[in-house]
Design an enzyme around this catalytic site. Structure first.
Site, short mmCIF file in Angstrom:
data_model
loop_
_atom_site.label_atom_id
_atom_site.label_comp_id
_atom_site.label_asym_id
_atom_site.label_seq_id
_atom_site.Cartn_x
_atom_site.Cartn_y
_atom_site.Cartn_z
CG HIS A 34 -30.25 -10.83 -18.27
ND1 HIS A 34 -30.88 -10.51 -17.09
CD2 HIS A 34 -29.18 -11.58 -17.94
CE1 HIS A 34 -30.21 -11.04 -16.08
NE2 HIS A 34 -29.17 -11.69 -16.57
CD GLN A 150 -19.64 -14.29 -16.01
OE1 GLN A 150 -19.87 -15.00 -15.05
NE2 GLN A 150 -20.61 -13.71 -16.68
O1 PAF Z 1 -23.23 -14.15 -15.72
C1 PAF Z 1 -23.97 -15.11 -15.45
O2 PAF Z 1 -25.19 -14.98 -15.37
C2 PAF Z 1 -23.36 -16.47 -15.22
O3 PAF Z 1 -22.13 -16.38 -14.57
C3 PAF Z 1 -23.23 -17.32 -16.50
C4 PAF Z 1 -22.29 -16.68 -17.49
C5 PAF Z 1 -24.61 -17.49 -17.12
C6 PAF Z 1 -22.69 -18.71 -16.16
O4 PAF Z 1 -23.51 -19.39 -15.27
#
Ligand code: PAF
Length: 279
Positions: A34, A150
């Site tokens: 992150h 995603q």
């Molecule tokens: O990747 C994540 O942490 C989640 O899928 C997100 C993009 C924050 C959506 O809740």
């Protein structure tokens, strides 16, 4: 750093930020993956906003919503240290008030792989990301390649709904031994962490075979399957060699391929991937 938990306060704070805004949506329990997204956002934008929201609609009833790791105070101090301008920490009632009844289906790209094993997952992701984009109104949004499908789903969402946000996909961050960082790694025992390295090893071997000229996607799937079968306790959900944008399975690896896998290591489900491109 402004920390806000209502949509109204998020909008007000955002309106006071000048220039371009980079956005990193997260579910908290932040790790170096992150933080690398935050740093990339800082490199590319004037200010950075982060959301921390464990989104209930992307978890199936039998998944780990209730035990998903949370560490809000620690997350906030990491973000403060990193120099983030805005942190949005809504609760579920703020995002999904009584009567909320809309969901976004991103279509074919959301059906296979994770979509097949986690029904409803991508509808939950697409809906919350669209809401967060509407609330935060970022210039660019930063996502990790580890969640490759995603990334493909969100890119399609943004294109199809003309959302004026640039999606930036950032490289997977791994620990020193090669394990892709994930909040869910905290579920792994020491021995499971060691055994989970086989995932990255198998992808590396597949890459090596492709670099040496292998073009047959089934051969690559079988190679990875053989490597993963060395651990009798692994339960493989899928091994995929697909087009990175559409997620359609390939017969032959021509220009580029997303090689991805999902494996249950004990009670923990891990995903990993690599993209190979013709030089
Ligand atoms: O990747 C994540 O942490 C989640 O899928 C997100 C993009 C924050 C959506 O809740």
């Amino acid at each position: 750093m402004q920390i806000v938990s209502t949509i109204a306060a998020a909008r007000e704070t955002r309106a006071r930020l000048d220039g371009t805004l980079g956005f990193v949506p997260t579910m908290g329990f932040l790790h170096e993956g992150h933080l690398s997204l935050v740093r990339r956002a800082q490199e590319e934008c004037d200010a950075v906003a982060v959301s921390i929201f464990v989104n209930p609609t992307q978890f199936a009833p039998d998944e780990d919503l209730n035990r998903y790791p949370r560490a809000l105070e620690r997350d906030l101090s990491l973000l403060r240290e990193a120099g983030v301008s805005l942190v949005f920490t809504p609760d579920a009632g703020e995002i999904y008030p009584p009567g909320f009844d809309t969901s976004i289906d991103v279509g074919e790209v959301s059906r296979p792989l994770e979509g097949a094993f986690r029904p409803g997952h991508f509808s939950g992701v697409a809906t919350v990301v669209a809401k967060l984009f509407n609330i935060i109104q970022p210039t660019k949004a930063f996502f990790g390649q580890k969640d490759a499908q995603q990334c493909a789903v969100i890119s399609k969402l943004v294109t199809d709904l003309n959302i004026p946000v640039e999606v930036v996909v950032c490289d997977i961050v791994r620990n020193e031994k090669g394990l892709a960082l994930s909040s869910r790694n905290s579920y792994l025992s020491k021995s499971e962490q060691e055994r989970a390295l086989l995932l990255h090893d198998s992808l590396g071997k597949a890459e090596g075979h492709i670099a040496a000229g292998e073009r047959n996607a089934s051969t690559i799937r079988a190679l990875i399957g053989d490597i993963l079968s060395k651990d009798a306790d692994f339960c493989v959900d899928y091994i995929s060699v697909a087009d990175p944008h559409t997620l359609t399975e390939l017969e032959n690896i021509d220009d580029e391929a997303l090689i991805s896998l999902a494996v249950r290591v004990g009670a923990t489900r891990l995903i990993d991937n690599v993209v190979v491109r013709k030089k």
